[in-house]
Design a protein around this motif. Structure first.
Motif, mmCIF file in Angstrom:
data_model
loop_
_atom_site.group_PDB
_atom_site.id
_atom_site.type_symbol
_atom_site.label_atom_id
_atom_site.label_comp_id
_atom_site.label_asym_id
_atom_site.label_seq_id
_atom_site.Cartn_x
_atom_site.Cartn_y
_atom_site.Cartn_z
ATOM 1 N N TYR A 104 0.744 -1.179 0.114
ATOM 2 C CA TYR A 104 0.217 -0.146 -0.066
ATOM 3 C C TYR A 104 0.753 1.094 -0.023
ATOM 4 O O TYR A 104 0.800 2.156 -0.751
ATOM 5 N N VAL A 105 1.864 1.383 0.625
ATOM 6 C CA VAL A 105 2.717 2.534 0.871
ATOM 7 C C VAL A 105 3.656 2.676 -0.297
ATOM 8 O O VAL A 105 3.655 3.817 -0.684
ATOM 9 N N SER A 106 3.829 1.658 -0.612
ATOM 10 C CA SER A 106 4.618 1.665 -2.142
ATOM 11 C C SER A 106 3.787 2.559 -3.237
ATOM 12 O O SER A 106 4.360 3.417 -3.895
ATOM 13 N N HIS A 107 2.623 1.945 -3.387
ATOM 14 C CA HIS A 107 1.502 2.687 -4.549
ATOM 15 C C HIS A 107 1.377 3.981 -3.819
ATOM 16 O O HIS A 107 1.281 5.056 -4.717
ATOM 17 N N TYR A 108 1.275 4.229 -2.706
ATOM 18 C CA TYR A 108 0.835 5.601 -1.931
ATOM 19 C C TYR A 108 1.841 6.790 -2.415
ATOM 20 O O TYR A 108 1.634 7.751 -2.902
ATOM 21 N N ILE A 109 3.101 6.366 -2.255
ATOM 22 C CA ILE A 109 4.277 7.003 -2.495
ATOM 23 C C ILE A 109 4.152 7.451 -3.743
ATOM 24 O O ILE A 109 4.712 8.581 -4.481
ATOM 25 N N ALA A 134 0.114 8.564 -15.442
ATOM 26 C CA ALA A 134 1.282 7.703 -15.173
ATOM 27 C C ALA A 134 0.577 6.505 -15.220
ATOM 28 O O ALA A 134 -0.238 5.997 -14.639
ATOM 29 N N LEU A 135 1.535 5.448 -15.721
ATOM 30 C CA LEU A 135 1.271 3.986 -15.623
ATOM 31 C C LEU A 135 2.365 3.387 -14.615
ATOM 32 O O LEU A 135 3.407 3.676 -14.545
ATOM 33 N N ILE A 136 1.425 2.704 -13.840
ATOM 34 C CA ILE A 136 2.107 2.096 -12.532
ATOM 35 C C ILE A 136 2.159 0.418 -12.717
ATOM 36 O O ILE A 136 0.994 -0.202 -12.807
ATOM 37 N N LEU A 137 3.350 -0.065 -12.788
ATOM 38 C CA LEU A 137 3.548 -1.462 -12.978
ATOM 39 C C LEU A 137 4.052 -2.113 -11.732
ATOM 40 O O LEU A 137 4.903 -1.404 -11.068
ATOM 41 N N GLU A 138 3.778 -3.428 -11.202
ATOM 42 C CA GLU A 138 4.357 -4.186 -10.415
ATOM 43 C C GLU A 138 5.346 -4.883 -11.062
ATOM 44 O O GLU A 138 5.296 -5.187 -12.431
ATOM 45 N N ASP A 139 6.370 -5.619 -10.421
ATOM 46 C CA ASP A 139 7.474 -6.277 -11.249
ATOM 47 C C ASP A 139 7.292 -7.560 -11.486
ATOM 48 O O ASP A 139 8.116 -8.417 -12.016
ATOM 49 N N ASP A 140 5.947 -8.330 -11.414
ATOM 50 C CA ASP A 140 5.802 -9.303 -11.875
ATOM 51 C C ASP A 140 4.685 -9.571 -13.067
ATOM 52 O O ASP A 140 3.982 -10.322 -13.180
ATOM 53 N N VAL A 141 5.038 -8.547 -14.117
ATOM 54 C CA VAL A 141 4.119 -8.619 -15.096
ATOM 55 C C VAL A 141 4.627 -9.023 -16.518
ATOM 56 O O VAL A 141 5.751 -9.064 -16.578
ATOM 57 N N ALA A 199 -10.063 -5.150 -9.586
ATOM 58 C CA ALA A 199 -9.070 -6.255 -8.723
ATOM 59 C C ALA A 199 -7.626 -6.024 -9.005
ATOM 60 O O ALA A 199 -7.422 -6.173 -10.423
ATOM 61 N N CYS A 200 -6.778 -6.317 -8.324
ATOM 62 C CA CYS A 200 -5.303 -6.239 -8.406
ATOM 63 C C CYS A 200 -4.735 -4.966 -8.752
ATOM 64 O O CYS A 200 -5.309 -4.019 -9.308
ATOM 65 N N ALA A 201 -3.364 -4.795 -8.625
ATOM 66 C CA ALA A 201 -2.818 -3.370 -8.865
ATOM 67 C C ALA A 201 -1.527 -3.866 -9.485
ATOM 68 O O ALA A 201 -0.526 -2.840 -9.307
ATOM 69 N N HIS A 202 -1.383 -4.606 -10.401
ATOM 70 C CA HIS A 202 -0.272 -4.792 -11.257
ATOM 71 C C HIS A 202 0.045 -4.089 -12.193
ATOM 72 O O HIS A 202 1.050 -3.752 -12.880
ATOM 73 N N ALA A 203 -0.978 -3.619 -13.002
ATOM 74 C CA ALA A 203 -0.915 -2.706 -14.288
ATOM 75 C C ALA A 203 -2.084 -1.759 -14.426
ATOM 76 O O ALA A 203 -2.950 -1.977 -15.052
ATOM 77 N N GLU A 212 -8.358 -2.929 4.255
ATOM 78 C CA GLU A 212 -8.137 -4.072 3.193
ATOM 79 C C GLU A 212 -6.857 -3.791 2.367
ATOM 80 O O GLU A 212 -6.472 -2.501 2.381
ATOM 81 N N PRO A 213 -6.496 -4.741 1.620
ATOM 82 C CA PRO A 213 -5.216 -4.611 0.596
ATOM 83 C C PRO A 213 -5.786 -3.432 -0.331
ATOM 84 O O PRO A 213 -6.653 -3.191 -0.490
ATOM 85 N N VAL A 214 -4.439 -2.620 -0.565
ATOM 86 C CA VAL A 214 -4.947 -1.319 -1.571
ATOM 87 C C VAL A 214 -5.621 -1.738 -2.630
ATOM 88 O O VAL A 214 -6.557 -0.773 -3.101
#
Length: 271
Positions: free
Chosen positions: A106-111, A124-131, A188-192, A212-214
């Motif tokens: 959550y904090v990573s996304h919030y920052i 901006a596009l936000i990606l997690e590193d398992d995509v 749902a999910c926040a990977h992309a 709950e999870p972000v």
């Protein structure tokens, strides 16, 4: 004779149903006032103002895959070092009773939302590193931008739910090259996901002291209408999962695989 007549009725009925489906799917919007998002999808940020990729410092294996994806599609990723679940100094600056792993996510996304607002990126596009990306991601996004309303605040290029109508799913079953943009329901999910500047400001205000999870908290705001969100169906960017690539947030959770038509990582020989 009676059987033949019944068969004719069935055929006519089936044709009428199919014509109705096609009319619904292809009929233009009646809203002539709709303004669409201006884009330049051939730039190095896929049409957005910036691309962030969240990556834990100890997951260099994932970073290397992300760098390969960026190089393959001629994109620029700014890597953001994810907040660790052990970084209590940073975690304690943000109010939430989540467990350390989910709070760190959550904090990573919030920052990043703070950075987007601070830098005044229009989007901006936000990606997690398992995509993993569809190979024709540029073509897909070009089509999406043509119909993406200018007032969008979030855009899920990847999600973990089955969005869209049964009518589209029937068409997609016959032609898996089809993609659809639709109003988000339960993405749902926040990977992309992408956010606009106004979307970042809203998330900073709305997603605080979460229980709950972000990604779940964001869904609540989407479903309540507080966030104007759209989703691409099916996902054009998915999480790739394997036994030797466990989740850093929820270890041991495999979930469902969301297949791509043409995987970039598979094309590169990395999975």
């Amino acid at each position: 004779m009676k059987i033949y007549k019944n068969l004719q009725i069935v055929i006519i009925f089936s044709i009428l149903i199919n014509l109705t489906f096609l009319y619904i799917l292809f009929s233009p919007s009646n809203n002539s006032e709709t303004h669409f998002y201006e884009f330049n999808v051939t730039n190095r940020t896929l049409g957005f103002g910036h691309i962030y990729a969240i990556n834990l410092a100890n997951r260099q294996d994932r970073r290397h895959r992300m760098e390969a994806i960026a190089s393959s599609h001629n994109l620029d990723f700014e890597f953001f070092t994810a907040i660790s679940k052990d970084d209590y100094e940073t975690l304690n600056q943000y109010k939430s009773d989540l467990d350390p792993s989910h709070k760190a996510c959550y904090v990573s996304h919030y920052i990043l939302w703070e950075l987007i607002a601070h830098n005044r990126y229009m989007s901006a596009l936000i990606l997690e590193d398992d995509v993993d990306f569809e190979m024709d991601i540029v073509s897909i996004m070009s089509k999406v931008y043509r119909v993406l309303p200018a007032d969008w605040e979030m855009l899920y290029i990847g999600h973990c739910s089955s969005e869209g109508s049964i009518f589209f799913k029937i068409r997609q079953w016959f032609d898996n090259s089809l993609f659809q943009l639709l109003k988000s329901d339960t993405p749902a999910c926040a990977h992309a996901y992408a956010i606009s500047y106004s979307g970042a400001l809203k998330l900073l205000k709305e997603i605080v002291d979460i229980k709950e999870p972000v990604d779940v908290e964001i869904v609540y705001k989407v479903r309540s209408g507080d966030i104007i969100s759209y989703s691409i169906e099916p996902s054009a960017i998915v999480q790739w999962k394997s036994l030797d690539n466990p989740s850093d947030v929820s270890p041991g959770t495999m979930g469902s695989q969301w297949p791509l038509k043409n995987s970039t990582l598979r094309f590169l020989g990395l999975i």
